[in-house]
Scaffold this active site. Sequence first.
Site, PDB file in Angstrom:
ATOM      1  CG  ASP A 197      -2.254   0.723   0.931  1.00  0.00           C
ATOM      2  OD1 ASP A 197      -2.205   1.913   0.534  1.00  0.00           O
ATOM      3  OD2 ASP A 197      -3.322   0.110   1.100  1.00  0.00           O
TER       4      ASP A 197
ATOM      5  CG  LEU B  99      -0.562   0.067  -7.502  1.00  0.00           C
ATOM      6  CD1 LEU B  99      -2.013   0.193  -7.920  1.00  0.00           C
ATOM      7  CD2 LEU B  99      -0.145  -1.387  -7.425  1.00  0.00           C
TER       8      LEU B  99
ATOM      9  N   GLY C  37      -5.691   0.868  -6.018  1.00  0.00           N
ATOM     10  CA  GLY C  37      -6.057   1.737  -7.122  1.00  0.00           C
ATOM     11  C   GLY C  37      -6.964   2.842  -6.639  1.00  0.00           C
TER      12      GLY C  37
ATOM     13  CE1 TYR D  22     -12.524   1.904  -9.100  1.00  0.00           C
ATOM     14  CE2 TYR D  22     -14.908   1.872  -9.342  1.00  0.00           C
ATOM     15  CZ  TYR D  22     -13.756   1.379  -8.768  1.00  0.00           C
ATOM     16  OH  TYR D  22     -13.834   0.351  -7.860  1.00  0.00           O
TER      17      TYR D  22
ATOM     18  CE  LYS E 127     -11.826  -1.473  -9.978  1.00  0.00           C
ATOM     19  NZ  LYS E 127     -10.678  -2.036  -9.206  1.00  0.00           N
TER      20      LYS E 127
END
Length: 227
Positions: free
Chosen positions: A30, A45, A66, A130, A134
Amino acid sequence: MRILITGAAGAVGTVLVNGLRDRYTLRAFDRVPVPDLEDVVVGELTDVEAVARATEGMEAVVHLAGNPLGSAPWEEILNSNIIGTYNLFEAARQNNVRRVVFASRAGLLAHYPEEITRTIDMPPRPESYYSISKVFGENLCYMYANRFGLECVSVRIGNVRADRPQAEHPHHLSHVDLVRVFERAVIHPDVEYEVVFGVSGGDWPLYDMEHGRRAIGYEPQNACEDR
């Protein structure tokens, strides 16, 4: 089993860490420290080296990290959810991780009428950057499974409320079922590539739960009665 959980400090990650820590060897990744675990990699990330360190020696990854905001602008989604997700999959491949479980969202099918039972065969109807991320992640799962043999499961999770552990609507995922669906996605044998719904269900058949039972053995323990 050694499992990496990305986004472990978030609302979903916290529930999952608490539910799995007694049965598996967990590592957290994290951008902030995770006080409930000793094995933690703090980083972004977009930091390829940090993601590589986090995935090294892991047998499975649950990718929750994310930007979770439907209102997030493209630039933020691009870095965290698109580039970051690619970095995670590529690091998993290079470090010989066996399986990646990707946290997608049931809301990809939100714009279908609620009189229709949602199935995994329905084309997604993303309404935000967003949601687009996905769809990207699900397709990245398929590519890495098909091209590199990485076992992949995309779990389209419903709404998770940190302060309400029980499901109150068919769109919701209780804390008990959250742990259950991700655990099944990690440990179920003979998986190549699957997409399943991560919701708690109820007497209103809003989602097709039978596929998840067949694909990964996910049987919700909680259900709601509200419509």
